[in-house]
Design a protein around this motif. Structure first.
Motif, PDB file in Angstrom:
ATOM      1  N   LEU A  77      60.852  65.633   5.096  1.00  0.00           N
ATOM      2  CA  LEU A  77      59.404  65.350   5.406  1.00  0.00           C
ATOM      3  C   LEU A  77      59.115  63.949   5.553  1.00  0.00           C
ATOM      4  CD1 LEU A  77      56.620  66.726   5.413  1.00  0.00           C
ATOM      5  CD2 LEU A  77      56.460  66.747   3.219  1.00  0.00           C
ATOM      6  N   GLU A  78      59.836  62.985   4.804  1.00  0.00           N
ATOM      7  CA  GLU A  78      59.750  61.484   4.863  1.00  0.00           C
ATOM      8  C   GLU A  78      60.090  61.226   6.151  1.00  0.00           C
ATOM      9  OE1 GLU A  78      59.809  58.854   1.034  1.00  0.00           O
ATOM     10  OE2 GLU A  78      61.513  59.676   1.624  1.00  0.00           O
ATOM     11  N   ASP A  79      61.252  61.841   7.013  1.00  0.00           N
ATOM     12  CA  ASP A  79      61.867  61.392   8.316  1.00  0.00           C
ATOM     13  C   ASP A  79      60.796  61.881   9.378  1.00  0.00           C
ATOM     14  OD1 ASP A  79      63.883  60.415   7.166  1.00  0.00           O
ATOM     15  OD2 ASP A  79      65.121  62.063   7.263  1.00  0.00           O
ATOM     16  N   VAL A  80      60.003  63.118   9.086  1.00  0.00           N
ATOM     17  CA  VAL A  80      59.039  63.468   9.774  1.00  0.00           C
ATOM     18  C   VAL A  80      57.758  62.604  10.317  1.00  0.00           C
ATOM     19  CG1 VAL A  80      57.542  65.379  10.395  1.00  0.00           C
ATOM     20  CG2 VAL A  80      59.778  66.055   9.786  1.00  0.00           C
ATOM     21  N   ILE A  81      57.440  62.255   8.732  1.00  0.00           N
ATOM     22  CA  ILE A  81      56.275  61.329   8.807  1.00  0.00           C
ATOM     23  C   ILE A  81      56.559  60.117   9.514  1.00  0.00           C
ATOM     24  CG2 ILE A  81      54.859  59.999   7.147  1.00  0.00           C
ATOM     25  CD1 ILE A  81      55.145  62.315   5.291  1.00  0.00           C
ATOM     26  N   LYS A  82      57.995  59.617   9.211  1.00  0.00           N
ATOM     27  CA  LYS A  82      58.186  58.170   9.940  1.00  0.00           C
ATOM     28  C   LYS A  82      58.293  58.283  11.448  1.00  0.00           C
ATOM     29  CE  LYS A  82      61.655  56.550   7.886  1.00  0.00           C
ATOM     30  NZ  LYS A  82      63.171  56.207   7.380  1.00  0.00           N
ATOM     31  N   LEU A  83      58.794  59.383  11.811  1.00  0.00           N
ATOM     32  CA  LEU A  83      58.897  59.531  13.276  1.00  0.00           C
ATOM     33  C   LEU A  83      57.226  59.930  14.083  1.00  0.00           C
ATOM     34  CD1 LEU A  83      61.664  62.486  13.624  1.00  0.00           C
ATOM     35  CD2 LEU A  83      61.417  60.104  14.637  1.00  0.00           C
ATOM     36  N   ARG A  84      56.553  60.430  13.198  1.00  0.00           N
ATOM     37  CA  ARG A  84      55.065  60.513  13.681  1.00  0.00           C
ATOM     38  C   ARG A  84      54.328  59.387  13.705  1.00  0.00           C
ATOM     39  NH1 ARG A  84      54.033  66.456  12.770  1.00  0.00           N
ATOM     40  NH2 ARG A  84      55.779  67.224  13.774  1.00  0.00           N
ATOM     41  N   LYS A  85      54.783  58.582  12.522  1.00  0.00           N
ATOM     42  CA  LYS A  85      54.308  57.214  12.630  1.00  0.00           C
ATOM     43  C   LYS A  85      54.666  56.387  13.709  1.00  0.00           C
ATOM     44  CE  LYS A  85      54.161  53.053   9.792  1.00  0.00           C
ATOM     45  NZ  LYS A  85      54.743  52.329   8.260  1.00  0.00           N
ATOM     46  N   LYS A  86      55.717  56.344  14.234  1.00  0.00           N
ATOM     47  CA  LYS A  86      56.071  55.606  15.229  1.00  0.00           C
ATOM     48  C   LYS A  86      55.684  56.054  16.746  1.00  0.00           C
ATOM     49  CE  LYS A  86      60.269  53.801  12.803  1.00  0.00           C
ATOM     50  NZ  LYS A  86      61.884  53.489  12.749  1.00  0.00           N
ATOM     51  N   SER A  87      56.168  57.189  17.036  1.00  0.00           N
ATOM     52  CA  SER A  87      56.013  57.668  18.513  1.00  0.00           C
ATOM     53  C   SER A  87      55.061  58.862  18.681  1.00  0.00           C
ATOM     54  CB  SER A  87      57.483  58.481  18.508  1.00  0.00           C
ATOM     55  OG  SER A  87      57.611  59.477  17.665  1.00  0.00           O
ATOM     56  N   ALA A  88      54.351  59.382  17.802  1.00  0.00           N
ATOM     57  CA  ALA A  88      53.381  60.472  18.024  1.00  0.00           C
ATOM     58  C   ALA A  88      52.114  59.884  18.608  1.00  0.00           C
ATOM     59  CB  ALA A  88      53.180  61.348  16.872  1.00  0.00           C
ATOM     60  N   ASN A  89      51.443  60.847  19.495  1.00  0.00           N
ATOM     61  CA  ASN A  89      50.131  60.243  19.783  1.00  0.00           C
ATOM     62  C   ASN A  89      49.166  60.949  18.854  1.00  0.00           C
ATOM     63  OD1 ASN A  89      47.613  60.369  21.551  1.00  0.00           O
ATOM     64  ND2 ASN A  89      48.742  60.950  23.439  1.00  0.00           N
ATOM     65  N   PRO A  90      48.184  60.043  18.491  1.00  0.00           N
ATOM     66  CA  PRO A  90      47.244  60.316  17.511  1.00  0.00           C
ATOM     67  C   PRO A  90      46.380  61.632  17.908  1.00  0.00           C
ATOM     68  CG  PRO A  90      47.118  57.833  18.022  1.00  0.00           C
ATOM     69  CD  PRO A  90      48.078  58.670  18.832  1.00  0.00           C
ATOM     70  N   VAL A 148      49.310  63.276  11.519  1.00  0.00           N
ATOM     71  CA  VAL A 148      49.778  62.369  10.614  1.00  0.00           C
ATOM     72  C   VAL A 148      49.479  60.924  11.516  1.00  0.00           C
ATOM     73  CG1 VAL A 148      51.943  61.325   9.703  1.00  0.00           C
ATOM     74  CG2 VAL A 148      51.369  63.834   9.339  1.00  0.00           C
ATOM     75  N   ALA A 149      50.002  60.895  12.804  1.00  0.00           N
ATOM     76  CA  ALA A 149      49.731  59.782  13.800  1.00  0.00           C
ATOM     77  C   ALA A 149      48.280  59.444  13.583  1.00  0.00           C
ATOM     78  CB  ALA A 149      50.245  60.233  15.121  1.00  0.00           C
ATOM     79  N   SER A 150      47.103  60.258  13.688  1.00  0.00           N
ATOM     80  CA  SER A 150      45.943  59.988  13.608  1.00  0.00           C
ATOM     81  C   SER A 150      45.581  59.025  12.304  1.00  0.00           C
ATOM     82  CB  SER A 150      45.147  61.283  13.863  1.00  0.00           C
ATOM     83  OG  SER A 150      45.091  62.082  12.660  1.00  0.00           O
ATOM     84  N   LEU A 151      46.141  59.635  11.035  1.00  0.00           N
ATOM     85  CA  LEU A 151      45.970  58.947   9.978  1.00  0.00           C
ATOM     86  C   LEU A 151      46.512  57.453  10.100  1.00  0.00           C
ATOM     87  CD1 LEU A 151      46.639  61.542   7.006  1.00  0.00           C
ATOM     88  CD2 LEU A 151      44.581  60.443   7.587  1.00  0.00           C
ATOM     89  N   PHE A 152      47.345  57.312  10.347  1.00  0.00           N
ATOM     90  CA  PHE A 152      48.223  55.934  10.622  1.00  0.00           C
ATOM     91  C   PHE A 152      47.302  55.188  11.551  1.00  0.00           C
ATOM     92  CE2 PHE A 152      52.517  57.875   9.036  1.00  0.00           C
ATOM     93  CZ  PHE A 152      52.412  57.142   7.960  1.00  0.00           C
ATOM     94  N   ALA A 153      46.820  55.809  12.742  1.00  0.00           N
ATOM     95  CA  ALA A 153      45.930  54.972  13.531  1.00  0.00           C
ATOM     96  C   ALA A 153      44.795  54.465  12.728  1.00  0.00           C
ATOM     97  CB  ALA A 153      45.609  55.741  14.612  1.00  0.00           C
ATOM     98  N   ARG A 154      44.193  55.215  12.038  1.00  0.00           N
ATOM     99  CA  ARG A 154      42.950  54.725  11.166  1.00  0.00           C
ATOM    100  C   ARG A 154      43.221  53.692  10.154  1.00  0.00           C
ATOM    101  NH1 ARG A 154      39.620  60.240  10.315  1.00  0.00           N
ATOM    102  NH2 ARG A 154      38.001  58.934   9.638  1.00  0.00           N
ATOM    103  N   GLY A 155      44.281  53.676   9.750  1.00  0.00           N
ATOM    104  CA  GLY A 155      44.886  52.743   8.700  1.00  0.00           C
ATOM    105  C   GLY A 155      44.888  52.985   7.469  1.00  0.00           C
ATOM    106  N   VAL A 156      45.322  51.926   6.551  1.00  0.00           N
ATOM    107  CA  VAL A 156      45.751  52.390   4.978  1.00  0.00           C
ATOM    108  C   VAL A 156      44.561  52.558   4.210  1.00  0.00           C
ATOM    109  CG1 VAL A 156      45.718  49.883   4.302  1.00  0.00           C
ATOM    110  CG2 VAL A 156      47.280  51.685   3.213  1.00  0.00           C
ATOM    111  N   ASN A 157      43.469  52.091   4.650  1.00  0.00           N
ATOM    112  CA  ASN A 157      42.278  52.345   3.935  1.00  0.00           C
ATOM    113  C   ASN A 157      41.942  53.980   4.206  1.00  0.00           C
ATOM    114  OD1 ASN A 157      42.307  49.803   2.904  1.00  0.00           O
ATOM    115  ND2 ASN A 157      40.156  49.248   4.335  1.00  0.00           N
ATOM    116  N   ARG A 158      42.005  54.460   5.127  1.00  0.00           N
ATOM    117  CA  ARG A 158      41.631  56.041   5.446  1.00  0.00           C
ATOM    118  C   ARG A 158      42.772  56.756   4.854  1.00  0.00           C
ATOM    119  NH1 ARG A 158      39.114  60.247   4.658  1.00  0.00           N
ATOM    120  NH2 ARG A 158      39.495  61.901   6.090  1.00  0.00           N
ATOM    121  N   ILE A 159      43.894  56.287   4.779  1.00  0.00           N
ATOM    122  CA  ILE A 159      45.198  57.043   4.076  1.00  0.00           C
ATOM    123  C   ILE A 159      44.838  57.252   2.654  1.00  0.00           C
ATOM    124  CG2 ILE A 159      47.599  57.487   3.870  1.00  0.00           C
ATOM    125  CD1 ILE A 159      47.859  55.916   6.481  1.00  0.00           C
ATOM    126  N   ALA A 160      44.582  55.850   2.062  1.00  0.00           N
ATOM    127  CA  ALA A 160      44.502  55.869   0.616  1.00  0.00           C
ATOM    128  C   ALA A 160      43.248  56.748   0.095  1.00  0.00           C
ATOM    129  CB  ALA A 160      43.988  54.443   0.186  1.00  0.00           C
TER     130      ALA A 160
END
Length: 198
Positions: free
Chosen positions: A113-126, A131-143
């Motif tokens: 699961l960590e590997d999938v999250i890492k892939l989505r963080k790097k390459s997926a379209n938000p 997951v990619a949409s969460l990373f695009a919104r930043g750490v505050n939104r994730i927290a």
């Protein structure tokens, strides 16, 4: 410990070598009774070489010893599982294991699961990945999302619906793994802290 060295004509039994921490199998060697006794005496894995026809302690030339932590016998008393703390590479070809794999700690599905999250963080379209949409919104939104899931988990813990509690717990863990990566960490970093406290 009763070990049956007589089942094979050559008096040898297989010894599976496993890293005590990662639980990865590092190698397979063979022991006769003398090699076993030397292993117990030295607390370093010692084998019988079928090609050189002599005992050899792993690391005697390279310094990459296999320091013995525990020895277990199987149900037929003819195979050993030896857990070790390896010093350096195990294989004579310069790899961590004799299968050419790295001796990294894994946590089964959670590592996947960590590997999938890492892939989505790097390459997926938000637009196509939650997951990619969460990373695009930043750490505050994730927290914030972790906080929401934590509250929902607490609420369900005080109720009697186990299915809802387990689903909210899964949501919390999932979002926490995302938060770890957003902060540049992994589950291993948390395990290291818990092990230090233990």
């Amino acid at each position: 410990m009763k070990i049956d060295f007589t089942k094979n004509k050559d008096g040898l039994i297989p010894a599976i070598i496993q890293d005590v921490n990662t639980k990865n199998v590092l190698m397979l060697g063979f022991m006769n009774q003398e090699a076993y006794e030397k292993t117990v005496e030295l607390k370093k894995a010692t084998f019988y070489s079928r090609t050189k026809k002599r005992l050899w302690t792993k690391g005697e030339e390279s310094g990459n010893f296999l320091n013995v932590v525990s020895i277990k016998n199987d149900c037929d008393n003819d195979t050993l599982l030896i857990q070790v703390n390896p010093l350096g590479m195990t294989c004579h070809k310069g790899t961590d294991t004799c299968w050419g794999e790295e001796n990294n700690q894994t946590y089964g599905f959670l590592t996947e699961l960590e590997d999938v999250i890492k892939l989505r963080k790097k390459s997926a379209n938000p637009e196509n990945s939650y997951v990619a949409s969460l990373f695009a919104r930043g750490v505050n939104r994730i927290a914030q999302k972790v906080g929401e899931e934590a509250v929902e988990t607490v609420i369900e813990a005080m109720d009697t619906n186990d299915e809802l509690f387990l689903n909210e717990s899964a949501d919390l863990l999932f979002h926490y793994l995302i938060l770890l990566q957003a902060k540049g960490f992994t589950l291993q970093d948390i395990v290291n802290i818990l092990e230090g406290r233990h």
